[in-house]
Design a protein around this motif. Structure first.
Motif, PDB file in Angstrom:
ATOM      1  N   ALA A  50       0.855  -1.185   0.000  1.00 38.07           N
ATOM      2  CA  ALA A  50       0.000   0.000   0.000  1.00 38.07           C
ATOM      3  C   ALA A  50       0.894   1.239   0.000  1.00 38.07           C
ATOM      4  O   ALA A  50       1.893   1.305   0.725  1.00 38.07           O
ATOM      5  N   ASP A  51       0.542   2.211  -0.820  1.00 35.46           N
ATOM      6  CA  ASP A  51       1.409   3.381  -1.004  1.00 35.46           C
ATOM      7  C   ASP A  51       1.141   4.460   0.048  1.00 35.46           C
ATOM      8  O   ASP A  51       1.007   5.643  -0.272  1.00 35.46           O
ATOM      9  N   ARG A  52       1.055   4.048   1.319  1.00 34.50           N
ATOM     10  CA  ARG A  52       0.881   4.992   2.422  1.00 34.50           C
ATOM     11  C   ARG A  52       1.646   4.476   3.633  1.00 34.50           C
ATOM     12  O   ARG A  52       1.440   3.339   4.062  1.00 34.50           O
ATOM     13  N   CYS A  53       2.508   5.294   4.168  1.00 33.53           N
ATOM     14  CA  CYS A  53       3.205   4.909   5.385  1.00 33.53           C
ATOM     15  C   CYS A  53       2.185   4.848   6.533  1.00 33.53           C
ATOM     16  O   CYS A  53       1.276   5.682   6.620  1.00 33.53           O
ATOM     17  N   CYS A  54       2.326   3.864   7.404  1.00 40.69           N
ATOM     18  CA  CYS A  54       1.389   3.697   8.522  1.00 40.69           C
ATOM     19  C   CYS A  54       1.612   4.736   9.626  1.00 40.69           C
ATOM     20  O   CYS A  54       0.847   4.791  10.584  1.00 40.69           O
ATOM     21  N   HIS A  55       2.649   5.582   9.491  1.00 40.67           N
ATOM     22  CA  HIS A  55       2.936   6.593  10.507  1.00 40.67           C
ATOM     23  C   HIS A  55       2.137   7.870  10.246  1.00 40.67           C
ATOM     24  O   HIS A  55       1.217   8.201  10.990  1.00 40.67           O
ATOM     25  N   ARG A  56       2.453   8.570   9.165  1.00 39.26           N
ATOM     26  CA  ARG A  56       1.754   9.810   8.858  1.00 39.26           C
ATOM     27  C   ARG A  56       1.287   9.871   7.401  1.00 39.26           C
ATOM     28  O   ARG A  56       1.146  10.937   6.829  1.00 39.26           O
ATOM     29  N   SER A  57       1.088   8.729   6.814  1.00 38.33           N
ATOM     30  CA  SER A  57       0.417   8.547   5.510  1.00 38.33           C
ATOM     31  C   SER A  57       1.166   9.099   4.300  1.00 38.33           C
ATOM     32  O   SER A  57       0.580   9.276   3.237  1.00 38.33           O
ATOM     33  N   ALA A  58       2.457   9.365   4.418  1.00 35.89           N
ATOM     34  CA  ALA A  58       3.220   9.814   3.250  1.00 35.89           C
ATOM     35  C   ALA A  58       3.302   8.682   2.225  1.00 35.89           C
ATOM     36  O   ALA A  58       3.239   7.503   2.566  1.00 35.89           O
ATOM     37  N   ARG A  59       3.462   9.049   0.971  1.00 40.40           N
ATOM     38  CA  ARG A  59       3.551   8.051  -0.098  1.00 40.40           C
ATOM     39  C   ARG A  59       4.931   7.384  -0.079  1.00 40.40           C
ATOM     40  O   ARG A  59       5.959   8.056  -0.227  1.00 40.40           O
ATOM     41  N   LEU A  60       4.930   6.076   0.055  1.00 42.08           N
ATOM     42  CA  LEU A  60       6.194   5.336   0.026  1.00 42.08           C
ATOM     43  C   LEU A  60       6.837   5.387  -1.355  1.00 42.08           C
ATOM     44  O   LEU A  60       8.048   5.218  -1.486  1.00 42.08           O
ATOM     45  N   SER A  61       6.027   5.606  -2.391  1.00 45.08           N
ATOM     46  CA  SER A  61       6.587   5.672  -3.746  1.00 45.08           C
ATOM     47  C   SER A  61       7.499   6.878  -3.925  1.00 45.08           C
ATOM     48  O   SER A  61       8.253   6.946  -4.908  1.00 45.08           O
ATOM     49  N   LEU A  62       7.469   7.832  -2.983  1.00 44.48           N
ATOM     50  CA  LEU A  62       8.407   8.956  -3.026  1.00 44.48           C
ATOM     51  C   LEU A  62       9.693   8.649  -2.267  1.00 44.48           C
ATOM     52  O   LEU A  62      10.605   9.472  -2.219  1.00 44.48           O
ATOM     53  N   GLY A  63       9.736   7.457  -1.675  1.00 44.14           N
ATOM     54  CA  GLY A  63      10.901   7.073  -0.880  1.00 44.14           C
ATOM     55  C   GLY A  63      11.990   6.424  -1.708  1.00 44.14           C
ATOM     56  O   GLY A  63      12.060   6.595  -2.930  1.00 44.14           O
ATOM     57  N   GLU A  64      12.819   5.642  -1.029  1.00 44.78           N
ATOM     58  CA  GLU A  64      13.946   4.999  -1.701  1.00 44.78           C
ATOM     59  C   GLU A  64      14.160   3.606  -1.125  1.00 44.78           C
ATOM     60  O   GLU A  64      13.679   3.273  -0.042  1.00 44.78           O
ATOM     61  N   VAL A  65      14.866   2.791  -1.892  1.00 41.53           N
ATOM     62  CA  VAL A  65      15.208   1.442  -1.439  1.00 41.53           C
ATOM     63  C   VAL A  65      16.515   1.509  -0.661  1.00 41.53           C
ATOM     64  O   VAL A  65      17.524   2.033  -1.158  1.00 41.53           O
ATOM     65  N   PRO A  96       9.914  -2.557  16.078  1.00 41.58           N
ATOM     66  CA  PRO A  96       8.506  -2.262  15.794  1.00 41.58           C
ATOM     67  C   PRO A  96       7.640  -3.512  15.947  1.00 41.58           C
ATOM     68  O   PRO A  96       8.037  -4.620  15.571  1.00 41.58           O
ATOM     69  N   GLY A  97       6.441  -3.344  16.501  1.00 43.52           N
ATOM     70  CA  GLY A  97       5.519  -4.445  16.688  1.00 43.52           C
ATOM     71  C   GLY A  97       4.855  -4.869  15.394  1.00 43.52           C
ATOM     72  O   GLY A  97       4.963  -4.205  14.346  1.00 43.52           O
ATOM     73  N   SER A  98       4.126  -5.979  15.459  1.00 40.26           N
ATOM     74  CA  SER A  98       3.498  -6.546  14.266  1.00 40.26           C
ATOM     75  C   SER A  98       2.431  -5.637  13.677  1.00 40.26           C
ATOM     76  O   SER A  98       2.116  -5.731  12.482  1.00 40.26           O
ATOM     77  N   SER A  99       1.856  -4.752  14.490  1.00 39.98           N
ATOM     78  CA  SER A  99       0.841  -3.833  13.971  1.00 39.98           C
ATOM     79  C   SER A  99       1.448  -2.662  13.210  1.00 39.98           C
ATOM     80  O   SER A  99       0.732  -1.925  12.529  1.00 39.98           O
ATOM     81  N   CYS A 100       2.743  -2.517  13.309  1.00 38.72           N
ATOM     82  CA  CYS A 100       3.435  -1.417  12.634  1.00 38.72           C
ATOM     83  C   CYS A 100       3.817  -1.887  11.226  1.00 38.72           C
ATOM     84  O   CYS A 100       4.952  -2.280  10.969  1.00 38.72           O
ATOM     85  N   ARG A 101       2.841  -1.853  10.329  1.00 35.89           N
ATOM     86  CA  ARG A 101       3.066  -2.400   8.997  1.00 35.89           C
ATOM     87  C   ARG A 101       2.125  -1.738   8.001  1.00 35.89           C
ATOM     88  O   ARG A 101       1.154  -1.059   8.383  1.00 35.89           O
ATOM     89  N   VAL A 102       2.397  -1.943   6.732  1.00 37.10           N
ATOM     90  CA  VAL A 102       1.486  -1.533   5.666  1.00 37.10           C
ATOM     91  C   VAL A 102       1.056  -2.789   4.929  1.00 37.10           C
ATOM     92  O   VAL A 102       1.761  -3.812   4.943  1.00 37.10           O
ATOM     93  N   ARG A 103      -0.090  -2.734   4.308  1.00 39.70           N
ATOM     94  CA  ARG A 103      -0.624  -3.912   3.638  1.00 39.70           C
ATOM     95  C   ARG A 103       0.249  -4.293   2.448  1.00 39.70           C
ATOM     96  O   ARG A 103       0.715  -3.425   1.708  1.00 39.70           O
ATOM     97  N   ASN A 104       0.483  -5.589   2.289  1.00 38.48           N
ATOM     98  CA  ASN A 104       1.225  -6.053   1.121  1.00 38.48           C
ATOM     99  C   ASN A 104       0.297  -6.847   0.207  1.00 38.48           C
ATOM    100  O   ASN A 104      -0.705  -7.418   0.640  1.00 38.48           O
ATOM    101  N   PHE A 105       0.641  -6.864  -1.066  1.00 41.20           N
ATOM    102  CA  PHE A 105      -0.144  -7.549  -2.090  1.00 41.20           C
ATOM    103  C   PHE A 105       0.778  -8.510  -2.848  1.00 41.20           C
ATOM    104  O   PHE A 105       1.990  -8.343  -2.865  1.00 41.20           O
ATOM    105  N   GLN A 106       0.168  -9.486  -3.493  1.00 44.59           N
ATOM    106  CA  GLN A 106       0.962 -10.462  -4.228  1.00 44.59           C
ATOM    107  C   GLN A 106       1.524  -9.837  -5.508  1.00 44.59           C
ATOM    108  O   GLN A 106       0.811  -9.131  -6.233  1.00 44.59           O
ATOM    109  N   ALA A 107       2.785 -10.119  -5.773  1.00 46.91           N
ATOM    110  CA  ALA A 107       3.440  -9.599  -6.970  1.00 46.91           C
ATOM    111  C   ALA A 107       4.370 -10.663  -7.532  1.00 46.91           C
ATOM    112  O   ALA A 107       5.022 -11.394  -6.779  1.00 46.91           O
ATOM    113  N   GLN A 108       4.427 -10.753  -8.845  1.00 44.54           N
ATOM    114  CA  GLN A 108       5.316 -11.672  -9.537  1.00 44.54           C
ATOM    115  C   GLN A 108       5.908 -10.975 -10.757  1.00 44.54           C
ATOM    116  O   GLN A 108       5.319 -10.030 -11.297  1.00 44.54           O
ATOM    117  N   VAL A 109       7.043 -11.475 -11.200  1.00 47.48           N
ATOM    118  CA  VAL A 109       7.630 -11.024 -12.463  1.00 47.48           C
ATOM    119  C   VAL A 109       7.472 -12.150 -13.472  1.00 47.48           C
ATOM    120  O   VAL A 109       7.876 -13.287 -13.219  1.00 47.48           O
TER     121      VAL A 109
END
Length: 338
Positions: A50-65, A96-109
């Motif tokens: 999900a493209d929202r950080c669970c902290h303050r909802s910023a877009r993770l797509s603006l982040g970096e690896v 960080p605890g288990s609730s500190c997460r963002v939703r993940n989805f299935q992805a394949q190449v």
């Protein structure tokens, strides 16, 4: 019905983008109103979150690896491929605890593209054995937005009656409007159609097929993998195999991401990839002009007013019935009404 009308269509795989696009860093993508960030680790593992950080909802797509994690651009929180937060820079000694997460989805190449499925998939990504066969070459053709309905494209994949009219500039013959009979096979999650089709083989087609005659015959087989993938297998009399794989990703009401490749058993020296793409582009653009003029809503369900038909629509009607069965079987809202 439109593809967004039933949640069951969230349970299929859709192409998002070429995997090479992730070399530039995290990328945003939207599917069925889900805002996603796609990214890959240095070892090539692809993740869809999900493209929202669970902290303050910023877009993770603006982040970096960062190593094998994606870092939020706002406060630097880091998440692994499963969406679990693994590091909070402001609290270096805290786990960080288990609730500190963002939703993940299935992805394949697969086939050079990132595919995403939002829910538990009802089917696998279609298998293309020719794509990994050394006797064939894979040519990437199109990855672009079309303003039309996914279900209208499914109709078109089976529609032999339009060839004489829509494709009169490439392979159709307006003097022969009656399409040949076809053999139909219903699959658990799809439909297969096969027959022999005589087509015009004009100069551009001759360069594409290597056949010099003004007409030729295609041994044609279309396999539709519901709801959004089509494999068109064409065998020519001279031994050429031209296989077209097309998949469509619904982006919005009346808008799809159209992705296509072809697989051939010839060589670049015999027919340059550029020539193969050019001919398929001409044929595809003839379809696109018409399909973008059609309505997004397609009568699939029993309470929708049916469109007029003809005998040549048999495969299309079988595909629409298959769509209806999928909805009624897997979507509780429609099962109650069925």
């Amino acid at each position: 019905m439109k593809v967004q009308d039933s949640n069951v269509f969230r349970r299929f795989w859709y192409v998002a983008m070429p995997v090479s696009q992730l070399d530039a860093g995290p990328q945003p993508f939207k599917l069925f109103d889900e805002e996603l960030v796609l990214w890959k680790t240095p070892d090539g593992q692809v993740s869809a979150l999900a493209d929202r950080c669970c902290h303050r909802s910023a877009r993770l797509s603006l982040g970096e690896v960062v190593e094998d994690r994606i870092a939020c651009p706002y406060h630097g929180w880091e998440f692994n491929v499963s969406g679990q937060c693994t590091r909070i820079p402001q609290m270096p000694d805290h786990t960080p605890g288990s609730s500190c997460r963002v939703r993940n989805f299935q992805a394949q190449v697969r086939y050079g593209f990132v595919w995403v499925c939002l829910e538990n998939p009802l089917a696998d990504i279609p298998d293309l054995p020719e794509a990994v066969n050394d006797e064939y070459r894979v040519i990437q053709e199109f990855h672009e937005v079309w303003d039309m309905s996914l279900f209208r494209l499914v109709d078109n994949w089976f529609d032999l009656a339009h060839v004489a009219f829509v494709h009169r500039g490439t392979q159709g013959d307006i003097t022969r409007p009656v399409p040949p009979e076809e053999k139909l096979e219903e699959l658990p999650l799809g439909v297969r159609s096969s027959n022999l089709v005589r087509i015009a083989n004009r100069s551009e087609g001759q360069a594409y097929t290597g056949i010099s005659e003004q007409e030729t015959v295609r041994d044609r087989e279309v396999t539709w993998y519901a709801p959004n993938c089509r494999k068109l297998r064409i065998y020519y009399p001279n031994g050429l195999h031209h296989i077209i794989f097309t998949t469509a990703t619904p982006l919005a009401e009346g808008q799809i991401l159209f992705t296509q490749m072809c697989i051939r058993n010839d060589t670049e020296a015999e027919v340059p990839a550029e020539a193969a793409i050019a001919f398929d582009r001409r044929v595809t653009m003839e379809d696109k002009v018409i399909l973008e003029s059609t309505l997004a809503d397609v009568p699939v369900m029993p309470d929708e007013k049916p469109e007029q038909g003809m005998r040549a629509d048999r495969a299309q009607l079988m595909a629409r019935r298959k769509l209806r069965e999928i909805v009624e079987q897997h979507d509780e809202r429609f099962r109650r009404a069925a």
